[in-house]
Design an enzyme around this catalytic site. Structure first.
Site, mmCIF file in Angstrom:
data_model
loop_
_atom_site.group_PDB
_atom_site.id
_atom_site.type_symbol
_atom_site.label_atom_id
_atom_site.label_comp_id
_atom_site.label_asym_id
_atom_site.label_seq_id
_atom_site.Cartn_x
_atom_site.Cartn_y
_atom_site.Cartn_z
ATOM 1 N N SER A 84 -28.351 20.580 10.443
ATOM 2 C CA SER A 84 -27.985 19.751 11.585
ATOM 3 C C SER A 84 -26.709 19.024 11.181
ATOM 4 O O SER A 84 -26.409 18.895 9.991
ATOM 5 C CB SER A 84 -29.100 18.737 11.880
ATOM 6 N N THR A 85 -25.982 18.549 12.177
ATOM 7 C CA THR A 85 -24.866 17.659 11.851
ATOM 8 C C THR A 85 -25.357 16.499 10.994
ATOM 9 O O THR A 85 -24.649 16.016 10.108
ATOM 10 C CB THR A 85 -24.225 17.098 13.136
ATOM 11 N N SER A 100 17.637 -9.442 1.327
ATOM 12 C CA SER A 100 17.965 -10.195 2.532
ATOM 13 C C SER A 100 19.146 -9.564 3.237
ATOM 14 O O SER A 100 20.050 -9.017 2.607
ATOM 15 C CB SER A 100 18.285 -11.649 2.171
ATOM 16 N N SER A 101 19.126 -9.677 4.559
ATOM 17 C CA SER A 101 20.263 -9.207 5.356
ATOM 18 C C SER A 101 21.340 -10.275 5.470
ATOM 19 O O SER A 101 22.429 -10.001 5.974
ATOM 20 C CB SER A 101 19.786 -8.805 6.756
ATOM 21 N N THR A 119 -20.828 15.432 15.246
ATOM 22 C CA THR A 119 -21.138 16.782 15.728
ATOM 23 C C THR A 119 -19.866 17.597 15.968
ATOM 24 O O THR A 119 -19.821 18.799 15.677
ATOM 25 C CB THR A 119 -21.972 16.716 17.020
ATOM 26 N N LYS A 150 19.935 -11.861 -3.237
ATOM 27 C CA LYS A 150 18.497 -12.155 -3.226
ATOM 28 C C LYS A 150 17.702 -10.873 -3.397
ATOM 29 O O LYS A 150 17.952 -9.877 -2.720
ATOM 30 C CB LYS A 150 18.120 -12.834 -1.911
ATOM 31 N N THR A 199 -3.729 -24.270 -14.330
ATOM 32 C CA THR A 199 -4.899 -24.275 -13.452
ATOM 33 C C THR A 199 -4.560 -25.131 -12.236
ATOM 34 O O THR A 199 -3.952 -26.185 -12.367
ATOM 35 C CB THR A 199 -6.138 -24.867 -14.166
#
Length: 469
Positions: free
Chosen positions: A141-142, A319-320, A102, A325, A188
């Site tokens: 109506s809503t 990577s830090s 509404t 990487k 698989t």
């Protein structure tokens, strides 16, 4: 200095800043629902869809002879501005709210009324001349205007996702052609299976995405059924004779979306099954795209200590602490987006189940969840295509060497030597580290070299044909 106008509803009066186009009911919603911090203006397709709904309603009411043409024209012109994307900053109600939507409907009604008032030469809030409820919301109506606008926006948004999936499928198909002669080992349960081509693997990705596009197109048709004209619960109370059919026709003409009027408006007003169906298909898409991303991460793993059959585009340092990487960040972010969509499907399912009697009041959270799922998944799909798939390259020699050094190639010997004999070759190869060729041709002399060459030629491994003695 900010100046104010007074507006009232049956709960009392409030001061509304003169510069805003919304009114008292919108202000109450703004005060009551501070939930997500995301206003409905963040979904402009929904606002534009509401513009189409309110315009169609005004046109239908005029056609039915119950709305002054001058007022109808002002409403239509105001709605045209919403459809054009204007006044978006005036739609401030939270995406998640109580009241079954509404507050969103009234936010639209008030903005349209005040735009229309200015077009007619009156001040905002001078509702004696154009009223949010009496005129903009006339014959509505809503409970029919909100879900109809929601479905119109959802239809367009699904279309955007279909476009993104089509682009992704074509990117996979292009890689399938590029990699059509790259021999590799199929797997698989993460174990060596039988040879295939990298092109065939990528063609499978293209095919599975095309299948999802078909399912989306089917689900999209379900939301074309609308309940406009149902008004409060589906009985069409306060709507003139013929209005539901007329307003549906106008919506179809305004939007170009093939909407149809539901046969049973009472059922359509309380039913949210179409949203569950759409959400289920979105979950399917998310699961399958995420599975593909898992495959891409596995196939590119390493590079020295993994499978390393393909190279993903190098997007950023990974990577830090570990120099050099590079991580598969694009598939990773798509995986995470898929998990979000799967979670939204649970929300939508529970909200749809929570409907009671003639209305489901949980539709705002359904809308929020579907819109966010579609937006995020569409963005993720474009990101996957543009920043990953089109830049993938193959490590052809690594792929080929894995095939020729694999024990899995013994399967091709079954028609000639039988399952039991071939099993013993595989077992010996595992225990001794000898190649299948060494055991079969040299040690046991089970087949001639010429037959081996025929069976394990590159051509036959790529396009296997049945070979016996």
């Amino acid at each position: 200095m900010t100046t104010f106008r007074k507006e009232h509803d049956f709960l009392g009066e409030k001061d509304i800043p003169n510069e805003v186009y919304y009114g008292i009911q919108t202000l109450r919603a703004l005060e009551n629902f501070d939930i997500t911090g995301i206003p409905i203006s963040k979904e402009p397709l929904l606002i534009q869809a509401f513009g189409s709904v309110k315009k169609a309603a005004a046109m239908a009411n005029q056609e039915c002879g119950v709305l002054d043409p001058k007022i109808a024209d002002a409403i239509c012109k105001a709605c045209d501005q919403l459809i054009a994307g204007k006044f978006m900053d005036q739609f401030v109600t939270d995406m998640i709210q109580g009241g079954a939507g509404t507050s969103i409907n009234m936010n639209v009604n008030e903005v349209v009324a005040n735009i229309g008032l200015e077009l007619l030469g009156f001040e905002k809030g001078d509702y004696d001349h154009l009223h949010p409820n009496n005129h903009v919301n006339f014959s509505q109506s809503t409970n029919d205007a909100y879900p109809t606008a929601f479905r119109l926006a959802l239809y367009v948004k699904i279309g955007h996702f279909i476009d993104a999936l089509t682009k992704l499928s074509k990117a996979f198909a292009a890689k399938a052609t590029e990699f059509k002669d790259v021999l590799k080992m199929g797997r698989t349960q993460l174990q060596d299976a039988v040879p295939m081509t990298l092109g065939a693997e990528f063609n499978g990705f293209a095919t599975t995405i095309r299948e999802d596009i078909q399912r989306l197109e089917e689900a999209r048709l379900l939301i074309c059924e609308i309940n406009m004209g149902a008004t409060a619960i589906g009985t069409s109370i306060n709507a003139p004779e013929g209005y539901p059919e007329i307003v549906t026709r106008h919506i179809r003409e305004i939007t170009g979306i093939p909407v149809v009027l539901a046969e049973d408006l009472i059922e359509a007003t309380c039913d949210t099954g179409a949203y569950v169906q759409v959400s289920g298909v979105l979950k399917r898409c998310a699961v399958k795209i995420s599975k593909i991303c898992n495959d891409l991460r596995l196939l590119s793993s390493g590079p020295r200590a993994g499978i390393n059959e393909i190279n993903l585009p190098r997007m950023q340092p990974g990577s830090s602490i570990m120099p050099g990487k590079v991580n598969p960040v694009i598939p990773e972010v798509v995986n995470q987006t898929a998990y979000y969509v799967i979670g939204c499907d649970v929300t939508i399912t529970m909200a749809a189940e929570a409907g009671q009697l003639q209305l489901n009041v949980m539709e705002p959270v359904i809308a929020f969840s579907l819109f966010s799922s579609l937006s995020y998944l569409t963005n993720a799909t474009h990101t996957l295509t543009d920043k990953c798939i089109i830049g993938i390259t193959a490590n052809e020699e690594i792929c080929k060497n894995m095939v020729m050094n694999s024990i899995g190639i013994v399967t091709s010997l079954n028609p000639i030597l039988g399952y039991e004999t071939v099993s013993s070759i595989a077992k010996e190869a595992l225990l001794t580290g000898k190649s299948v060729h060494q055991i079969t041709v040299i040690d046991r002399r089970l087949i001639e070299q010429s037959k081996w060459d025929e069976i394990f030629s590159i051509e036959n491994l790529i396009n296997p044909k049945f070979i016996m003695n």
